[in-house]
Design an enzyme around this catalytic site. Structure first.
Site, PDB file in Angstrom:
ATOM      1  N   TYR A 199      -9.037 -14.812  -0.807  1.00  0.00           N
ATOM      2  CA  TYR A 199      -7.656 -14.931  -0.332  1.00  0.00           C
ATOM      3  C   TYR A 199      -7.622 -14.774   1.180  1.00  0.00           C
ATOM      4  O   TYR A 199      -8.131 -13.799   1.733  1.00  0.00           O
ATOM      5  CB  TYR A 199      -6.795 -13.874  -1.020  1.00  0.00           C
ATOM      6  CG  TYR A 199      -5.462 -13.645  -0.358  1.00  0.00           C
ATOM      7  CD1 TYR A 199      -4.561 -14.701  -0.185  1.00  0.00           C
ATOM      8  CD2 TYR A 199      -5.099 -12.383   0.099  1.00  0.00           C
ATOM      9  CE1 TYR A 199      -3.332 -14.481   0.427  1.00  0.00           C
ATOM     10  CE2 TYR A 199      -3.884 -12.165   0.710  1.00  0.00           C
ATOM     11  CZ  TYR A 199      -3.012 -13.210   0.876  1.00  0.00           C
ATOM     12  OH  TYR A 199      -1.800 -12.998   1.496  1.00  0.00           O
ATOM     13  N   ARG A 224       6.352  10.834   0.436  1.00  0.00           N
ATOM     14  CA  ARG A 224       5.200  10.063   0.889  1.00  0.00           C
ATOM     15  C   ARG A 224       3.966  10.413   0.060  1.00  0.00           C
ATOM     16  O   ARG A 224       3.100   9.578  -0.182  1.00  0.00           O
ATOM     17  CB  ARG A 224       4.928  10.322   2.388  1.00  0.00           C
ATOM     18  CG  ARG A 224       3.669   9.629   2.897  1.00  0.00           C
ATOM     19  CD  ARG A 224       3.577   9.604   4.418  1.00  0.00           C
ATOM     20  NE  ARG A 224       3.921  10.862   5.046  1.00  0.00           N
ATOM     21  CZ  ARG A 224       3.112  11.934   5.122  1.00  0.00           C
ATOM     22  NH1 ARG A 224       1.910  11.908   4.567  1.00  0.00           N
ATOM     23  NH2 ARG A 224       3.518  13.031   5.741  1.00  0.00           N
ATOM     24  N   ASP A 281     -10.524  -8.245  -7.178  1.00  0.00           N
ATOM     25  CA  ASP A 281      -9.134  -8.670  -7.033  1.00  0.00           C
ATOM     26  C   ASP A 281      -8.758  -9.406  -8.316  1.00  0.00           C
ATOM     27  O   ASP A 281      -9.237 -10.510  -8.579  1.00  0.00           O
ATOM     28  CB  ASP A 281      -8.989  -9.573  -5.808  1.00  0.00           C
ATOM     29  CG  ASP A 281      -7.550  -9.994  -5.542  1.00  0.00           C
ATOM     30  OD1 ASP A 281      -6.717  -9.899  -6.463  1.00  0.00           O
ATOM     31  OD2 ASP A 281      -7.261 -10.435  -4.405  1.00  0.00           O
ATOM     32  N   LYS A 327       3.093 -10.407  -7.166  1.00  0.00           N
ATOM     33  CA  LYS A 327       2.903 -11.632  -7.929  1.00  0.00           C
ATOM     34  C   LYS A 327       3.352 -11.455  -9.382  1.00  0.00           C
ATOM     35  O   LYS A 327       4.523 -11.260  -9.646  1.00  0.00           O
ATOM     36  CB  LYS A 327       1.448 -12.067  -7.814  1.00  0.00           C
ATOM     37  CG  LYS A 327       0.895 -12.078  -6.372  1.00  0.00           C
ATOM     38  CD  LYS A 327       1.717 -12.929  -5.429  1.00  0.00           C
ATOM     39  CE  LYS A 327       1.036 -13.184  -4.090  1.00  0.00           C
ATOM     40  NZ  LYS A 327       0.936 -12.029  -3.205  1.00  0.00           N
TER      41      LYS A 327
END
Length: 373
Positions: free
Chosen positions: A99, A47, A170, A195
């Site tokens: 977004y 982690r 972004d 993406k």
């Protein structure tokens, strides 16, 4: 090194001991201590860190020209890490057409914790009017989703830094192949790795890349480690693999998008095309100075309204109706229908993620769909 070389080599080094050319997937969740209580591998618990995630973060940082990167399980998780790192009561300025997934996240999960305003960040007067003493971040998204609006990164950075405010960009639509916000002065870059970085519509991920390792970055790292919204070693492995072809894939997307945009702009049943590479785009000049390439995303308005847009999208064969973007296949979406009641997207707008099929086939399919009614 040039960006093509970085994409191939920054996330992978042959192992001299084993002779492996490609780094394997390391699924172990824990790592050994030596007799002195130290961790020779540099990893303690997966982690906190993992060899595959370290490789991914290394190549991401270099691609964006940053000093460090943090990988997350999704783009939304990366965005949330930014918001979770802020002191309660911090004011954030965000684009009014950002977004919708992150917009809804801020509105629904951080109401009463953070203050926020959704404004036209491209209007300098409006932006200045909304800056408060407790403003900590100006969030920008350029090009925007799905209206393909551009934000002048240098201008926003100048305004923000004069008041000690951080700028987060972004950069998902553009990728570092088309635009590098850190080089233009932004403090932090966010990506949905799902993406273009993944590029094949088969994995999820998110990333933050920073221009400097300061106390705020360490807080973001704590959110990543303690919150645990991390990508699996397998996802990191496949992202590193996909990034090796990113420069060439993006150039193919851009070339196809430019040709498709030019075709759509000439078609009598198209009201408007939104693509920064068109001279008709109101911010084409800014795109030409701020971006090295114009991107693989475009939107267009169909004449006749929502019903006609629906007829066009349903008549297409090669363009798949699906959300997301950046895969090798062309995707199209009737965007307003998925964004909710407060959408600012016109209902006759179709958003296209232009894929890597032959452009002649894409244009032929779009032509028959437009002329089917």
């Amino acid at each position: 090194m040039k960006i093509e070389t970085i994409a191939i080599h920054a996330g992978n080094h042959p192992d001299k001991a084993s002779g492996l050319v490609i780094q394997p997937i390391t699924t172990s969740t824990t790592f050994t201590r030596n007799a002195e209580g130290e961790y020779p591998s540099g990893h303690i618990y997966s982690r906190s860190s993992n060899p595959n995630r370290t490789s991914l973060e290394h190549v991401l940082a270099q691609l964006e020209g940053g000093v460090d990167a943090a990988a997350f399980s999704s783009g939304n998780a990366a965005g949330m890490a930014v918001f979770q790192s802020l002191q309660p009561g911090t004011h954030i300025i965000l684009p009014d057409d950002m977004y919708h997934g992150l917009r809804n996240q801020v509105k629904n999960l951080f109401a009463g914790i953070l203050e926020f305003d959704f404004i036209d960040v491209n209007d300098e007067t409006v932006l200045q009017q909304h800056i408060k003493p407790n403003t900590g971040i100006i969030w920008i998204e350029t090009p925007s989703n799905p209206l393909l609006k551009l934000t002048d990164i240098k201008k926003v950075v100048s305004i923000a830094h004069a008041k000690g405010i951080i700028v987060v960009c972004d950069n998902t639509f553009a990728t570092p192949i088309c635009q590098q916000p850190l080089i233009l002065g932004a403090d932090l870059v966010m990506h949905s790795c799902t993406k273009y970085f993944g590029g094949h519509s088969d994995l999820m991920g998110g990333a933050l890349i920073t221009a400097k390792k300061d106390d705020w970055w360490q807080k973001i790292r704590q959110v990543q480690e303690m919150g645990g919204a991390i990508p699996s070693p397998t996802d990191c492995y496949y992202l590193v693999r996909s990034l090796k072809t990113l420069p060439y894939r993006v150039r193919g997307h851009v070339s196809n998008a430019q040709h498709l945009a030019e075709f759509l702009e000439r078609h009598p049943k198209v009201e408007q095309v939104m693509y920064p590479g068109l001279v008709s785009h109101p911010q084409h000049e800014l795109a030409s100075t701020q971006m090295s390439l114009y991107g693989g995303m475009l939107s267009f308005l169909v004449k006749g309204g929502q019903n006609e847009a629906g007829r066009v999208i349903n008549a297409l064969n090669l363009f798949t109706q699906a959300t997301s973007l950046g895969g090798v296949e062309s995707l199209i979406e009737h965007r307003a229908l998925v964004e909710g009641p407060d959408t600012k997207t016109p209902f006759n707008l179709l958003r296209v993620s232009v894929g890597l099929e032959h452009i002649d086939d894409l244009i032929a399919d779009m032509k028959q769909a437009l002329e089917s009614f």
